[in-house]
Design a protein around this motif. Structure first.
Motif, PDB file in Angstrom:
ATOM      1  N   VAL A   1      -3.325  16.556 111.725  1.00  0.00           N
ATOM      2  CA  VAL A   1      -3.816  16.167 110.401  1.00  0.00           C
ATOM      3  C   VAL A   1      -2.928  16.752 109.303  1.00  0.00           C
ATOM      4  CG1 VAL A   1      -5.696  16.577 108.749  1.00  0.00           C
ATOM      5  CG2 VAL A   1      -6.201  15.696 111.026  1.00  0.00           C
ATOM      6  N   VAL A   2      -2.483  17.995 109.473  1.00  0.00           N
ATOM      7  CA  VAL A   2      -1.578  18.605 108.493  1.00  0.00           C
ATOM      8  C   VAL A   2      -0.276  17.809 108.429  1.00  0.00           C
ATOM      9  CG1 VAL A   2      -0.227  20.662 107.928  1.00  0.00           C
ATOM     10  CG2 VAL A   2      -2.566  20.909 108.762  1.00  0.00           C
ATOM     11  N   ILE A   3       0.254  17.427 109.598  1.00  0.00           N
ATOM     12  CA  ILE A   3       1.500  16.653 109.637  1.00  0.00           C
ATOM     13  C   ILE A   3       1.297  15.296 108.976  1.00  0.00           C
ATOM     14  CG2 ILE A   3       3.274  15.655 111.118  1.00  0.00           C
ATOM     15  CD1 ILE A   3       3.183  18.720 111.110  1.00  0.00           C
ATOM     16  N   TYR A   4       0.170  14.642 109.249  1.00  0.00           N
ATOM     17  CA  TYR A   4      -0.103  13.343 108.620  1.00  0.00           C
ATOM     18  C   TYR A   4      -0.207  13.500 107.100  1.00  0.00           C
ATOM     19  CZ  TYR A   4      -2.276   8.990 107.221  1.00  0.00           C
ATOM     20  OH  TYR A   4      -2.531   7.808 106.578  1.00  0.00           O
ATOM     21  N   ALA A   5      -0.900  14.534 106.653  1.00  0.00           N
ATOM     22  CA  ALA A   5      -1.078  14.742 105.215  1.00  0.00           C
ATOM     23  C   ALA A   5       0.267  14.901 104.514  1.00  0.00           C
ATOM     24  CB  ALA A   5      -1.967  15.958 104.970  1.00  0.00           C
ATOM     25  N   ILE A   6       1.202  15.594 105.175  1.00  0.00           N
ATOM     26  CA  ILE A   6       2.538  15.766 104.597  1.00  0.00           C
ATOM     27  C   ILE A   6       3.282  14.428 104.583  1.00  0.00           C
ATOM     28  CG2 ILE A   6       4.776  16.887 104.923  1.00  0.00           C
ATOM     29  CD1 ILE A   6       3.172  19.216 106.262  1.00  0.00           C
TER      30      ILE A   6
ATOM     31  N   SER B   1      -4.438  14.422 100.673  1.00  0.00           N
ATOM     32  CA  SER B   1      -5.033  15.752 100.634  1.00  0.00           C
ATOM     33  C   SER B   1      -5.338  16.272 102.038  1.00  0.00           C
ATOM     34  CB  SER B   1      -6.323  15.709  99.811  1.00  0.00           C
ATOM     35  OG  SER B   1      -7.118  16.848 100.050  1.00  0.00           O
ATOM     36  N   VAL B   2      -4.854  17.473 102.340  1.00  0.00           N
ATOM     37  CA  VAL B   2      -5.156  18.095 103.631  1.00  0.00           C
ATOM     38  C   VAL B   2      -6.652  18.361 103.747  1.00  0.00           C
ATOM     39  CG1 VAL B   2      -4.771  20.093 105.114  1.00  0.00           C
ATOM     40  CG2 VAL B   2      -2.872  19.123 103.822  1.00  0.00           C
TER      41      VAL B   2
ATOM     42  N   LEU C   1     -12.185  25.881 105.899  1.00  0.00           N
ATOM     43  CA  LEU C   1     -12.642  24.740 105.099  1.00  0.00           C
ATOM     44  C   LEU C   1     -13.261  25.194 103.788  1.00  0.00           C
ATOM     45  CD1 LEU C   1     -14.188  22.333 107.767  1.00  0.00           C
ATOM     46  CD2 LEU C   1     -12.177  21.936 106.361  1.00  0.00           C
ATOM     47  N   GLY C   2     -14.059  26.251 103.854  1.00  0.00           N
ATOM     48  CA  GLY C   2     -14.705  26.743 102.637  1.00  0.00           C
ATOM     49  C   GLY C   2     -13.691  27.175 101.594  1.00  0.00           C
ATOM     50  N   GLY C   3     -12.650  27.876 102.042  1.00  0.00           N
ATOM     51  CA  GLY C   3     -11.624  28.329 101.108  1.00  0.00           C
ATOM     52  C   GLY C   3     -10.847  27.182 100.487  1.00  0.00           C
ATOM     53  N   ILE C   4     -10.532  26.161 101.306  1.00  0.00           N
ATOM     54  CA  ILE C   4      -9.781  25.011 100.790  1.00  0.00           C
ATOM     55  C   ILE C   4     -10.636  24.205  99.820  1.00  0.00           C
ATOM     56  CG2 ILE C   4      -8.706  22.804 101.416  1.00  0.00           C
ATOM     57  CD1 ILE C   4      -7.899  24.088 104.088  1.00  0.00           C
ATOM     58  N   LEU C   5     -11.878  23.914 100.213  1.00  0.00           N
ATOM     59  CA  LEU C   5     -12.732  23.045  99.395  1.00  0.00           C
ATOM     60  C   LEU C   5     -13.159  23.718  98.097  1.00  0.00           C
ATOM     61  CD1 LEU C   5     -14.960  21.524 102.224  1.00  0.00           C
ATOM     62  CD2 LEU C   5     -12.993  20.493 101.101  1.00  0.00           C
TER      63      LEU C   5
ATOM     64  N   PHE D   1      -7.984  28.957  98.073  1.00  0.00           N
ATOM     65  CA  PHE D   1      -6.613  28.963  98.543  1.00  0.00           C
ATOM     66  C   PHE D   1      -6.197  27.582  99.027  1.00  0.00           C
ATOM     67  CE2 PHE D   1      -8.924  29.404 102.404  1.00  0.00           C
ATOM     68  CZ  PHE D   1      -9.619  30.614 102.402  1.00  0.00           C
ATOM     69  N   THR D   2      -4.879  27.380  99.116  1.00  0.00           N
ATOM     70  CA  THR D   2      -4.314  26.125  99.585  1.00  0.00           C
ATOM     71  C   THR D   2      -4.417  26.058 101.107  1.00  0.00           C
ATOM     72  OG1 THR D   2      -2.103  27.038  99.904  1.00  0.00           O
ATOM     73  CG2 THR D   2      -2.641  26.204  97.690  1.00  0.00           C
ATOM     74  N   PRO D   3      -4.171  24.880 101.711  1.00  0.00           N
ATOM     75  CA  PRO D   3      -4.191  24.812 103.180  1.00  0.00           C
ATOM     76  C   PRO D   3      -3.229  25.785 103.841  1.00  0.00           C
ATOM     77  CG  PRO D   3      -4.260  22.604 102.254  1.00  0.00           C
ATOM     78  CD  PRO D   3      -4.066  23.544 101.103  1.00  0.00           C
ATOM     79  N   THR D   4      -2.053  25.977 103.254  1.00  0.00           N
ATOM     80  CA  THR D   4      -1.098  26.926 103.827  1.00  0.00           C
ATOM     81  C   THR D   4      -1.637  28.354 103.745  1.00  0.00           C
ATOM     82  OG1 THR D   4       0.724  25.496 103.186  1.00  0.00           O
ATOM     83  CG2 THR D   4       1.262  27.774 103.712  1.00  0.00           C
ATOM     84  N   GLU D   5      -2.201  28.706 102.605  1.00  0.00           N
ATOM     85  CA  GLU D   5      -2.811  30.036 102.455  1.00  0.00           C
ATOM     86  C   GLU D   5      -4.015  30.179 103.377  1.00  0.00           C
ATOM     87  OE1 GLU D   5      -1.559  30.549  97.740  1.00  0.00           O
ATOM     88  OE2 GLU D   5      -3.522  29.768  98.306  1.00  0.00           O
ATOM     89  N   ALA D   6      -4.755  29.089 103.566  1.00  0.00           N
ATOM     90  CA  ALA D   6      -5.903  29.115 104.477  1.00  0.00           C
ATOM     91  C   ALA D   6      -5.454  29.437 105.900  1.00  0.00           C
ATOM     92  CB  ALA D   6      -6.637  27.771 104.443  1.00  0.00           C
TER      93      ALA D   6
END
Length: 426
Positions: A155-160, A165-166, A227-231, A235-240
């Motif tokens: 999913v991360v690869i697809y989002a890029i 949005s990741v 998920l909680g941190g991203i939503l 933090f960003t997905p990378t930071e998550a």
């Protein structure tokens, strides 16, 4: 030029060269045919294919999963799964499926799930009277859930690749992952009843259920934190992903105390090998994608598809058939990198939501993990169970069919996928 490049790609694939080098060699052939393009373009495009901040989430998620696996969380998840569904006919098959659903929120990798759970559950199912091939089929088909329920590396690869949005794409996988799990449980129940596998066991006590849940709550908190941190925007997905590594490290060393510092070199080595494999595929695929772009292949394919039909339902059917075939012959991450830039504009032009389309693509290519000849989860299960591949393919067919049915449900009922992302404003 394009025809010769395509032939070069398929020839290298057919003789067994790894997909990353197939893409690089085919791209080299194309550049030599063009003639006036400097060859230093190859390392340049390889670098730009990896030069992205969101890609840093991939090694962190891989490392977090390896840390949690090495910390021994598999047994805690199996204990909870047994308490929840072990009493149903075919209990250990259901335990396998439910454990894969829980495990998906930790590793994000189908192959890792198949290896971790299969090494424990295939011998246990054999001892309990299950056919070995059936046990291997359950492990392989349930592992497909791993990259669908968040967090997920594909999913991360697809989002890029698709510029979506990741966080939103993570949320689209919750319901499809549960649907696949329930569908697999129905098939496992029917086969177990027919073959008299896994005689019914008594319900566990409330005390045992609470105890098993308490034991598993620590690993199950990780996807909620991510998920909680991203939503929430903390933090960003990378930071998550880096937070997930820190959480796994603290849990393994200071809470469960099952990790030792002597384990770290092996964990880092496995994570580096997995990460390097993914990144080299992305780097080589970027050269090939650049060539496709210069030849305007995405626009030509889009025009060809839309000239055949503009009906979004028919279009989705054609794309599903294409991706299911591609998944049989190409590793999922490479297929995402190559095909997403081509297919996303077609889907958007037809009015298909990019988040919905993203989950369709991921589900299709993850189903490819249990379809020969390149089905990685089939090979993992074969290796663990020591069974014949073609026999496993036959036994696995009912599970494969139910996953395709769930894919069709997700394809033609987008509200199922988009319900949760819409609640969070995506």
């Amino acid at each position: 030029m394009l025809v010769i490049t395509t032939i070069a790609l398929f020839l290298t694939l057919m003789i067994g060269i790894p997909i990353a080098f197939c893409l690089a060699l085919a791209s080299l052939v194309a550049l030599l045919l063009i003639g006036d393009v400097p060859l230093h373009l190859i390392p340049q495009r390889m670098f730009t294919g990896m030069d992205s901040f969101p890609i840093m989430a991939v090694p962190f998620f891989i490392l977090a999963g390896d840390l949690m696996n090495s910390a021994g969380i598999t047994h805690r998840i199996l204990r909870l799964s047994t308490a929840l569904v072990g009493h149903i006919r075919g209990g250990l098959a259901h335990v396998n499926i439910v454990a894969s659903m829980f495990f998906a929120g930790i590793s994000g990798s189908a192959v890792a799930d198949a290896a971790a759970l299969g090494s424990i559950l295939i011998p246990a199912m054999e001892e309990d009277g299950y056919d070995t091939t059936f046990s291997a089929a359950v492990v392989a088909s349930a592992a497909v859930i791993g990259p669908i329920i968040p967090p997920s590396i594909p999913v991360v690869i697809y989002a890029i690749a698709g510029s979506v949005s990741v966080g939103g794409l993570f949320l689209t996988g919750v319901v499809p992952g549960i649907l696949i799990g329930l569908g697999l449980m129905v098939v496992a129940y029917m086969i177990s009843r027919q073959k008299n596998y896994g005689t019914k066991r008594p319900f566990v006590s409330w005390h045992e259920l609470l105890s098993s849940f308490t034991g598993a709550i620590i690993p199950l908190l990780m996807p909620l934190i991510i998920l909680g941190g991203i939503l929430s925007g903390i933090f960003t997905p990378t930071e998550a992903a880096s937070v997930a590594v820190a959480y796994a490290f603290i849990i393994g060393f200071f809470v469960l105390r099952t990790l030792k510092f002597k384990d770290l070199p092996g964990i880092f080595y496995r994570s580096m090998v997995t990460t390097a494999t993914i990144l080299i595929v992305m780097a080589c695929a970027n050269i090939f994608a650049w060539l496709l772009g210069t030849e305007m292949v995405p626009q030509k394919i889009a025009a060809a598809i839309t000239s055949f039909t503009t009906n979004p339902y028919m279009l989705l059917l054609l794309i599903n058939l294409l991706l299911l075939v591609v998944g049989c012959f190409m590793e999922g991450l490479a297929a995402i990198i190559l095909l997403v830039p081509i297919l996303v504009p077609v889907a958007v032009q037809a009015g298909i939501d990019p988040l919905h389309f993203g989950m369709i693509v991921v589900m299709n290519l993850m189903i490819g993990l249990i379809t020969p000849p390149v089905g990685l989860c089939l090979f993992v299960s074969c290796s663990l169970a020591k069974v014949d591949l073609m026999k496993l393919v036959r036994v696995n067919t009912p599970f494969l069919l139910v996953e395709i049915v769930m894919l069709m449900v997700v394809t033609y009922f987008p509200q199922i996928v988009l319900f949760i992302p819409r609640l969070f404003g995506y």
